[in-house]
Design a protein around this motif. Structure first.
Motif, PDB file in Angstrom:
ATOM      1  N   GLN A 188       0.830  -1.207   0.000  1.00 22.66           N
ATOM      2  CA  GLN A 188       0.000   0.000   0.000  1.00 22.66           C
ATOM      3  C   GLN A 188       0.870   1.265   0.000  1.00 22.66           C
ATOM      4  O   GLN A 188       0.397   2.372   0.238  1.00 22.66           O
ATOM      5  CB  GLN A 188      -0.973   0.038   1.180  1.00 22.66           C
ATOM      6  CG  GLN A 188      -2.224   0.862   0.874  1.00 22.66           C
ATOM      7  CD  GLN A 188      -3.407   0.616   1.801  1.00 22.66           C
ATOM      8  OE1 GLN A 188      -3.338  -0.196   2.708  1.00 22.66           O
ATOM      9  NE2 GLN A 188      -4.505   1.313   1.548  1.00 22.66           N
ATOM     10  N   LEU A 189       2.151   1.078  -0.306  1.00 23.87           N
ATOM     11  CA  LEU A 189       3.076   2.208  -0.448  1.00 23.87           C
ATOM     12  C   LEU A 189       3.547   2.303  -1.894  1.00 23.87           C
ATOM     13  O   LEU A 189       4.469   3.054  -2.209  1.00 23.87           O
ATOM     14  CB  LEU A 189       4.276   2.019   0.496  1.00 23.87           C
ATOM     15  CG  LEU A 189       3.974   2.162   1.980  1.00 23.87           C
ATOM     16  CD1 LEU A 189       5.071   1.531   2.808  1.00 23.87           C
ATOM     17  CD2 LEU A 189       3.792   3.635   2.345  1.00 23.87           C
ATOM     18  N   TYR A 190       2.900   1.489  -2.751  1.00 24.04           N
ATOM     19  CA  TYR A 190       3.298   1.454  -4.159  1.00 24.04           C
ATOM     20  C   TYR A 190       2.172   2.081  -4.980  1.00 24.04           C
ATOM     21  O   TYR A 190       0.999   1.764  -4.776  1.00 24.04           O
ATOM     22  CB  TYR A 190       3.520   0.008  -4.607  1.00 24.04           C
ATOM     23  CG  TYR A 190       4.194  -0.100  -5.954  1.00 24.04           C
ATOM     24  CD1 TYR A 190       3.448  -0.257  -7.122  1.00 24.04           C
ATOM     25  CD2 TYR A 190       5.575   0.008  -6.080  1.00 24.04           C
ATOM     26  CE1 TYR A 190       4.069  -0.324  -8.363  1.00 24.04           C
ATOM     27  CE2 TYR A 190       6.207  -0.047  -7.308  1.00 24.04           C
ATOM     28  CZ  TYR A 190       5.448  -0.214  -8.446  1.00 24.04           C
ATOM     29  OH  TYR A 190       6.066  -0.264  -9.669  1.00 24.04           O
ATOM     30  N   ASP A 191       2.516   3.014  -5.853  1.00 18.69           N
ATOM     31  CA  ASP A 191       1.515   3.702  -6.667  1.00 18.69           C
ATOM     32  C   ASP A 191       1.194   2.850  -7.895  1.00 18.69           C
ATOM     33  O   ASP A 191       1.946   2.849  -8.878  1.00 18.69           O
ATOM     34  CB  ASP A 191       2.045   5.079  -7.085  1.00 18.69           C
ATOM     35  CG  ASP A 191       0.950   5.927  -7.739  1.00 18.69           C
ATOM     36  OD1 ASP A 191       0.898   7.141  -7.493  1.00 18.69           O
ATOM     37  OD2 ASP A 191       0.142   5.334  -8.490  1.00 18.69           O
ATOM     38  N   ALA A 192       0.062   2.119  -7.806  1.00 18.16           N
ATOM     39  CA  ALA A 192      -0.273   1.160  -8.875  1.00 18.16           C
ATOM     40  C   ALA A 192      -0.545   1.860 -10.195  1.00 18.16           C
ATOM     41  O   ALA A 192      -0.268   1.323 -11.259  1.00 18.16           O
ATOM     42  CB  ALA A 192      -1.502   0.353  -8.446  1.00 18.16           C
ATOM     43  N   GLY A 193      -1.052   3.097 -10.129  1.00 14.72           N
ATOM     44  CA  GLY A 193      -1.369   3.826 -11.364  1.00 14.72           C
ATOM     45  C   GLY A 193      -0.100   4.282 -12.070  1.00 14.72           C
ATOM     46  O   GLY A 193       0.080   4.063 -13.266  1.00 14.72           O
ATOM     47  N   GLN A 194       0.835   4.844 -11.286  1.00 15.27           N
ATOM     48  CA  GLN A 194       2.099   5.356 -11.848  1.00 15.27           C
ATOM     49  C   GLN A 194       3.146   4.251 -11.951  1.00 15.27           C
ATOM     50  O   GLN A 194       4.190   4.430 -12.576  1.00 15.27           O
ATOM     51  CB  GLN A 194       2.668   6.463 -10.937  1.00 15.27           C
ATOM     52  CG  GLN A 194       1.672   7.520 -10.527  1.00 15.27           C
ATOM     53  CD  GLN A 194       1.288   8.379 -11.730  1.00 15.27           C
ATOM     54  OE1 GLN A 194       2.112   8.670 -12.578  1.00 15.27           O
ATOM     55  NE2 GLN A 194       0.013   8.692 -11.808  1.00 15.27           N
ATOM     56  N   ASN A 195       2.910   3.111 -11.292  1.00 18.79           N
ATOM     57  CA  ASN A 195       3.878   2.003 -11.268  1.00 18.79           C
ATOM     58  C   ASN A 195       5.226   2.406 -10.679  1.00 18.79           C
ATOM     59  O   ASN A 195       6.288   2.065 -11.186  1.00 18.79           O
ATOM     60  CB  ASN A 195       4.087   1.476 -12.699  1.00 18.79           C
ATOM     61  CG  ASN A 195       3.820  -0.033 -12.734  1.00 18.79           C
ATOM     62  OD1 ASN A 195       3.809  -0.662 -11.677  1.00 18.79           O
ATOM     63  ND2 ASN A 195       3.645  -0.581 -13.901  1.00 18.79           N
ATOM     64  N   VAL A 196       5.183   3.155  -9.562  1.00 14.15           N
ATOM     65  CA  VAL A 196       6.404   3.562  -8.857  1.00 14.15           C
ATOM     66  C   VAL A 196       6.124   3.563  -7.351  1.00 14.15           C
ATOM     67  O   VAL A 196       4.959   3.577  -6.933  1.00 14.15           O
ATOM     68  CB  VAL A 196       6.844   4.996  -9.247  1.00 14.15           C
ATOM     69  CG1 VAL A 196       7.356   5.044 -10.680  1.00 14.15           C
ATOM     70  CG2 VAL A 196       5.703   5.993  -9.019  1.00 14.15           C
ATOM     71  N   TRP A 197       7.192   3.544  -6.532  1.00  9.01           N
ATOM     72  CA  TRP A 197       6.994   3.704  -5.092  1.00  9.01           C
ATOM     73  C   TRP A 197       6.347   5.069  -4.839  1.00  9.01           C
ATOM     74  O   TRP A 197       6.665   6.043  -5.514  1.00  9.01           O
ATOM     75  CB  TRP A 197       8.321   3.631  -4.336  1.00  9.01           C
ATOM     76  CG  TRP A 197       8.861   2.244  -4.135  1.00  9.01           C
ATOM     77  CD1 TRP A 197      10.020   1.729  -4.635  1.00  9.01           C
ATOM     78  CD2 TRP A 197       8.271   1.183  -3.363  1.00  9.01           C
ATOM     79  NE1 TRP A 197      10.188   0.423  -4.220  1.00  9.01           N
ATOM     80  CE2 TRP A 197       9.132   0.056  -3.441  1.00  9.01           C
ATOM     81  CE3 TRP A 197       7.096   1.073  -2.614  1.00  9.01           C
ATOM     82  CZ2 TRP A 197       8.855  -1.151  -2.801  1.00  9.01           C
ATOM     83  CZ3 TRP A 197       6.827  -0.134  -1.975  1.00  9.01           C
ATOM     84  CH2 TRP A 197       7.693  -1.234  -2.065  1.00  9.01           C
ATOM     85  N   ASN A 198       5.476   5.153  -3.880  1.00  4.47           N
ATOM     86  CA  ASN A 198       4.787   6.409  -3.557  1.00  4.47           C
ATOM     87  C   ASN A 198       5.619   7.176  -2.527  1.00  4.47           C
ATOM     88  O   ASN A 198       5.326   7.183  -1.332  1.00  4.47           O
ATOM     89  CB  ASN A 198       3.399   6.111  -3.022  1.00  4.47           C
ATOM     90  CG  ASN A 198       2.553   7.379  -2.932  1.00  4.47           C
ATOM     91  OD1 ASN A 198       3.096   8.472  -2.878  1.00  4.47           O
ATOM     92  ND2 ASN A 198       1.242   7.194  -2.916  1.00  4.47           N
ATOM     93  N   LYS A 199       6.693   7.838  -3.021  1.00  6.91           N
ATOM     94  CA  LYS A 199       7.637   8.512  -2.119  1.00  6.91           C
ATOM     95  C   LYS A 199       7.008   9.709  -1.396  1.00  6.91           C
ATOM     96  O   LYS A 199       7.259   9.895  -0.195  1.00  6.91           O
ATOM     97  CB  LYS A 199       8.903   8.899  -2.881  1.00  6.91           C
ATOM     98  CG  LYS A 199       9.615   7.628  -3.408  1.00  6.91           C
ATOM     99  CD  LYS A 199      10.990   7.812  -3.945  1.00  6.91           C
ATOM    100  CE  LYS A 199      11.594   6.434  -4.294  1.00  6.91           C
ATOM    101  NZ  LYS A 199      12.913   6.523  -4.945  1.00  6.91           N
ATOM    102  N   PRO A 200       6.169  10.503  -2.048  1.00  2.40           N
ATOM    103  CA  PRO A 200       5.531  11.608  -1.291  1.00  2.40           C
ATOM    104  C   PRO A 200       4.741  11.079  -0.086  1.00  2.40           C
ATOM    105  O   PRO A 200       4.823  11.640   1.016  1.00  2.40           O
ATOM    106  CB  PRO A 200       4.610  12.241  -2.330  1.00  2.40           C
ATOM    107  CG  PRO A 200       5.170  11.847  -3.658  1.00  2.40           C
ATOM    108  CD  PRO A 200       5.799  10.505  -3.467  1.00  2.40           C
ATOM    109  N   LEU A 201       4.038   9.958  -0.270  1.00  4.91           N
ATOM    110  CA  LEU A 201       3.247   9.385   0.826  1.00  4.91           C
ATOM    111  C   LEU A 201       4.174   8.910   1.947  1.00  4.91           C
ATOM    112  O   LEU A 201       3.921   9.136   3.138  1.00  4.91           O
ATOM    113  CB  LEU A 201       2.417   8.208   0.311  1.00  4.91           C
ATOM    114  CG  LEU A 201       1.594   7.434   1.322  1.00  4.91           C
ATOM    115  CD1 LEU A 201       0.477   8.309   1.892  1.00  4.91           C
ATOM    116  CD2 LEU A 201       0.991   6.183   0.696  1.00  4.91           C
TER     117      LEU A 201
END
Ligand SMILES: C[C@H](O)[C@H](O)[C@@H](O)C(=O)CO
Length: 498
Positions: A188-201
């Motif tokens: 739940q820390l991975y941005d499935a739409g952008q396919n990248v780690w969600n670093k801002p979160l």
């Protein structure tokens, strides 16, 4: 497809682990090969309670993987590679010298209670879903890390790298630090739409993004067994392959589907019911029904939902054993078959079943509270669980169809749980459509398929599926009393209030 290829697959689930040799064997000249699988080693996976925390016995798991490698060579096999798939979400932290910080937590540890609501408050439920595409489940990695942050865990202050379970075991065996994609999408820390780690979160939560390595695709060569491990085990070095290392995704990759449009149920400690898509489905309805988008093999996403599964039965079995009643799974099925149908039903996904001290008493409590007869015999408890699971499968299958905008002629069931033929039969009855059951070792077979692709023995996904279809016959279950089960479904909907 060229001649015999041999690989070694480790499939480690929440209750047990297996090491299996997979070989593509050429039948007669020109005939497409068949996949044979041979179990080399099996071991229980028993969590360890230390004070208030529940942990995995990670060192034991590493030792058992080593035992599996040693036994494969002792049995005369020379696998060209090995791959590891495990349950999702859990991880280990390494310090700057590559040392493991503490003993990894078990996802059923109660440290995450109440944190879904707290983070929804803090970050926004819609936003969290839109960015991760993941169902809200208390065990998701994000809540485990947030619990550690809230507890002021010094481990997070000195941690340099977070490795999810399969990657952690690979690190101990090869010295290589990697992060495999399918496991990353369970955090739940991975941005499935952008396919990248969600670093801002991560930053907003107070987590250092540098903990998370850039994901690698399933089928990637990680490295080879280290010299130390080869010396210790007296084996030659072989390649380590990052398979679809989240076991659910390895199983999904091995579903012998009739078409690209299929629904499946991975049946083990957990039941995962869903369908395969080419991208994450981030619709409000998906959030409303708390479905998940998990990254899969071959560039897919799995739209699925966790269902509490056979964990409820496993825990009743464990409770009865504590009281001196030892029942084998076949004996449990016999007792359930002899019990009265639909005497009492539960909502398997009521969170009280996540990790109660006494599962038997918790089922009784649920029945009392819902004004139902309370099961009295083991057979009545087991039948209640299996009937309730089958009815829950119907509910989630129908929801999957609405969300995916598709309808399915039947349901593929795979995994160890299909050895419970009564559950397969009940499922066909409950959904009122055929169940195609097999293979049992779906996760291990999916693991092998990605290794065969990495080794150039299988060219693509479809060729792998054809290999599975040729090699593993299906058991087919047809509904015989659908009207009885439709009436039971009405009772189930009334009791669960859904
Ligand atoms: C937490 C569960 O392990 C996870 O959601 C599930 O997908 C799994 O990995 C089952 O083995």
């Amino acid at each position: 497809m060229n001649n015999t290829a041999t690989v070694l697959a480790f499939d480690i689930g929440a209750s047990s682990g297996r090491a299996l040799i997979g070989q593509i064997v050429q039948q007669n000249s020109g005939e497409p090969g068949l996949l044979t699988i041979t179990e080399i080693h099996r071991f229980p996976n028993i969590p360890v309670q230390i004070g208030n925390h529940l942990h995995w016995d990670t060192v034991m798991l590493l030792q058992e993987v080593k035992n599996g490698i040693r036994k494969a060579f002792q049995a005369g096999y020379t696998p060209e590679s090995y791959g590891i798939d495990t349950w999702g979400v859990d991880f280990g932290l390494l310090d700057s010298q590559g040392e493991l910080l503490g003993i990894p937590y078990h996802y059923r540890d109660p440290q995450t209670e109440g944190l879904i609501e707290e983070l929804n408050e803090k970050l926004g439920r819609e936003r969290l879903f839109q960015e991760s595409g993941l169902q809200f489940m208390p065990f998701n990695t994000i809540y485990q890390l947030y619990a550690m942050l809230k507890a002021g865990s010094p481990k997070l202050d000195i941690a340099e790298t977070l490795l999810l379970t399969p990657d952690l075991l690979h690190y101990f065996l090869t010295g290589e630090k990697v992060c495999e994609f399918t496991m990353a999408t369970t955090t739940q820390l991975y941005d499935a739409g952008q396919n990248v780690w969600n670093k801002p979160l991560m930053k907003e939560l107070g987590l250092s993004p540098s903990l998370f390595l850039d994901p690698i695709e399933p089928g990637t060569v990680i490295g080879t067994l280290s010299e130390e491990v080869c010396r210790e085990l007296k084996v030659p070095s072989i390649k380590a392959i990052a398979v679809a290392s989240h076991d659910t995704e390895s199983a999904a990759a091995a579903v012998p589907a009739h078409s690209t449009d299929f629904a499946y149920l991975v049946c083990g400690t957990w039941s995962l019911l869903g369908t395969e898509l080419s991208e994450a489905l981030l619709l409000p309805e998906v959030l409303e029904h708390n479905f998940s988008n998990e990254g899969g093999a071959f560039g897919t996403f799995q739209l699925l939902k966790n269902i509490m599964g056979l964990w409820i039965l496993q825990e009743c079995k464990r409770r009865w054993e504590l009281n001196g009643v030892n029942l084998s799974f076949p004996e449990m099925v016999k007792l359930a078959e002899a019990a009265e149908p639909f005497r009492s039903l539960i909502d398997p996904d009521d969170l009280r079943f996540m990790n109660p001290a006494d599962m038997v008493e918790t089922i009784a409590e649920y029945c009392r509270e819902s004004g139902q007869l309370v099961p009295e015999t083991e057979g009545q408890f087991i039948r209640c669980i299996l009937e309730s699971l089958a009815l829950r499968y119907r509910e989630v299958l129908e929801k999957t169809e609405v969300l995916a905008g598709r309808s399915y002629a039947g349901l593929h069931m795979v995994g160890g749980g299909i050895q419970n033929e009564l559950l397969c039969r009940f499922t066909a009855e409950a959904i009122g459509r055929p169940v195609w059951a097999g293979p049992i070792e779906a996760s291990a077979i999916g693991n092998m398929l990605l290794q065969f692709v990495a080794g150039g023995h299988v060219q693509h996904k479809e060729e792998g599926i054809e290999l599975v279809k040729r090699s593993f016959p299906l058991a087919v279950y047809h509904p015989e009393t659908p009207e009885l089960w439709s009436a039971a479904f009405q009772k189930y909907v009334q009791i669960t209030g859904r």
